[in-house]
Scaffold this motif. Structure first.
Motif, mmCIF file in Angstrom:
data_model
loop_
_atom_site.group_PDB
_atom_site.id
_atom_site.type_symbol
_atom_site.label_atom_id
_atom_site.label_comp_id
_atom_site.label_asym_id
_atom_site.label_seq_id
_atom_site.Cartn_x
_atom_site.Cartn_y
_atom_site.Cartn_z
ATOM 1 N N LEU A 85 -5.228 -0.260 8.058
ATOM 2 C CA LEU A 85 -4.284 0.731 7.544
ATOM 3 C C LEU A 85 -4.143 1.928 8.480
ATOM 4 O O LEU A 85 -3.074 2.530 8.553
ATOM 5 C CB LEU A 85 -4.706 1.207 6.155
ATOM 6 C CG LEU A 85 -4.721 0.146 5.057
ATOM 7 C CD1 LEU A 85 -5.140 0.776 3.742
ATOM 8 C CD2 LEU A 85 -3.375 -0.531 4.929
ATOM 9 N N PHE B 77 -10.348 -6.903 -3.909
ATOM 10 C CA PHE B 77 -9.685 -5.820 -3.195
ATOM 11 C C PHE B 77 -10.710 -4.764 -2.790
ATOM 12 O O PHE B 77 -11.554 -4.384 -3.598
ATOM 13 C CB PHE B 77 -8.611 -5.185 -4.088
ATOM 14 C CG PHE B 77 -7.966 -3.969 -3.491
ATOM 15 C CD1 PHE B 77 -6.975 -4.114 -2.549
ATOM 16 C CD2 PHE B 77 -8.380 -2.700 -3.847
ATOM 17 C CE1 PHE B 77 -6.367 -2.999 -1.985
ATOM 18 C CE2 PHE B 77 -7.791 -1.584 -3.291
ATOM 19 C CZ PHE B 77 -6.772 -1.729 -2.356
ATOM 20 N N ILE C 184 -11.438 -1.286 0.240
ATOM 21 C CA ILE C 184 -11.059 -0.452 1.382
ATOM 22 C C ILE C 184 -12.348 -0.032 2.057
ATOM 23 O O ILE C 184 -13.283 0.441 1.403
ATOM 24 C CB ILE C 184 -10.257 0.776 0.949
ATOM 25 C CG1 ILE C 184 -8.927 0.337 0.333
ATOM 26 C CG2 ILE C 184 -10.013 1.711 2.128
ATOM 27 C CD1 ILE C 184 -8.119 1.463 -0.228
ATOM 28 N N ILE D 274 -4.835 6.577 -1.155
ATOM 29 C CA ILE D 274 -4.432 5.220 -0.799
ATOM 30 C C ILE D 274 -4.311 4.438 -2.095
ATOM 31 O O ILE D 274 -5.247 4.391 -2.892
ATOM 32 C CB ILE D 274 -5.463 4.546 0.124
ATOM 33 C CG1 ILE D 274 -5.610 5.331 1.429
ATOM 34 C CG2 ILE D 274 -5.054 3.101 0.415
ATOM 35 C CD1 ILE D 274 -6.742 4.851 2.315
ATOM 36 N N CYS D 275 -3.150 3.813 -2.303
ATOM 37 C CA CYS D 275 -2.903 3.039 -3.523
ATOM 38 C C CYS D 275 -2.464 1.629 -3.134
ATOM 39 O O CYS D 275 -1.923 1.417 -2.051
ATOM 40 C CB CYS D 275 -1.788 3.670 -4.345
ATOM 41 S SG CYS D 275 -2.015 5.412 -4.716
ATOM 42 N N TYR D 276 -2.657 0.690 -4.039
ATOM 43 C CA TYR D 276 -2.134 -0.662 -3.835
ATOM 44 C C TYR D 276 -1.674 -1.197 -5.176
ATOM 45 O O TYR D 276 -2.338 -0.988 -6.195
ATOM 46 C CB TYR D 276 -3.190 -1.601 -3.246
ATOM 47 C CG TYR D 276 -2.602 -2.950 -2.899
ATOM 48 C CD1 TYR D 276 -1.877 -3.115 -1.730
ATOM 49 C CD2 TYR D 276 -2.729 -4.031 -3.755
ATOM 50 C CE1 TYR D 276 -1.309 -4.337 -1.409
ATOM 51 C CE2 TYR D 276 -2.164 -5.257 -3.449
ATOM 52 C CZ TYR D 276 -1.454 -5.407 -2.270
ATOM 53 O OH TYR D 276 -0.876 -6.608 -1.958
ATOM 54 N N TYR E 298 0.836 -1.179 0.000
ATOM 55 C CA TYR E 298 0.000 0.000 0.000
ATOM 56 C C TYR E 298 0.878 1.238 0.000
ATOM 57 O O TYR E 298 1.965 1.236 0.556
ATOM 58 C CB TYR E 298 -0.868 0.043 1.257
ATOM 59 C CG TYR E 298 -1.926 -1.014 1.310
ATOM 60 C CD1 TYR E 298 -3.193 -0.765 0.810
ATOM 61 C CD2 TYR E 298 -1.665 -2.252 1.862
ATOM 62 C CE1 TYR E 298 -4.182 -1.725 0.875
ATOM 63 C CE2 TYR E 298 -2.646 -3.219 1.928
ATOM 64 C CZ TYR E 298 -3.895 -2.964 1.432
ATOM 65 O OH TYR E 298 -4.866 -3.915 1.484
ATOM 66 N N ASP E 299 0.396 2.293 -0.590
ATOM 67 C CA ASP E 299 0.982 3.624 -0.489
ATOM 68 C C ASP E 299 -0.066 4.516 0.155
ATOM 69 O O ASP E 299 -1.189 4.622 -0.358
ATOM 70 C CB ASP E 299 1.298 4.221 -1.863
ATOM 71 C CG ASP E 299 2.633 3.792 -2.404
ATOM 72 O OD1 ASP E 299 3.559 3.596 -1.606
ATOM 73 O OD2 ASP E 299 2.748 3.678 -3.630
ATOM 74 N N LEU E 300 0.287 5.133 1.254
ATOM 75 C CA LEU E 300 -0.556 6.157 1.850
ATOM 76 C C LEU E 300 0.155 7.473 1.607
ATOM 77 O O LEU E 300 1.280 7.667 2.074
ATOM 78 C CB LEU E 300 -0.732 5.934 3.356
ATOM 79 C CG LEU E 300 -1.230 4.575 3.813
ATOM 80 C CD1 LEU E 300 -1.342 4.539 5.334
ATOM 81 C CD2 LEU E 300 -2.547 4.233 3.176
ATOM 82 N N THR F 104 3.502 -5.796 1.609
ATOM 83 C CA THR F 104 2.822 -7.030 1.980
ATOM 84 C C THR F 104 3.556 -8.273 1.484
ATOM 85 O O THR F 104 3.355 -9.352 2.023
ATOM 86 C CB THR F 104 1.378 -7.044 1.443
ATOM 87 O OG1 THR F 104 1.392 -6.846 0.027
ATOM 88 C CG2 THR F 104 0.545 -5.955 2.114
#
Length: 116
Positions: free
Chosen positions: A68, A111, A113, A90-92, A1-3, A17
């Motif tokens: 998260l 997937f 959120i 938020i990216c994945y 993930y990118d926050l 992950t």
């Protein structure tokens, strides 16, 4: 993930992950931190513009649920992120580093959120 915190691109918190022998930028400042049911090693660059949570001891998280919000909360408690910081994106996905010269395929299913 990118926050992404405080605007994009600004401060980045990565939650790895699945990792195969890669080391994040910066220096490890904590080991074995228990969050969201997993243990993490935590890295940061100077000024905390980039922070990464990496599963401890080479663990892989290939499915399941992560809280998260626990990560930024931990960083605020350690003074690494301001309590007034905002999460703007938020990216994945996958950052491919090396496939050992062999073809590789990644599949993502179911997937989501959820805001709790």
């Amino acid at each position: 993930y990118d926050l992404w915190l405080n605007g994009v691109p600004n401060d980045e918190v990565m939650i790895w992950t699945d990792n195969r022998k890669q080391v994040p930028a910066g220096s490890r400042f904590a080991s074995g931190v228990s969050l969201s049911g997993y243990r993490w090693d935590v890295y940061a660059t100077g000024g905390n513009g980039y922070i990464a949570f990496v599963p401890a001891n080479g663990a892989r998280i290939t499915s399941g649920t992560l809280d998260l919000k626990a990560m930024p909360n931990y960083l605020v408690s350690k003074g690494r992120v301001s309590s007034s910081a905002t999460v703007d994106q938020i990216c994945y996905g996958v950052e491919i580093v090396d496939t050992g010269g062999k073809p590789a395929t990644w599949k993502f299913t179911d997937f989501s959120i959820t805001d709790r």
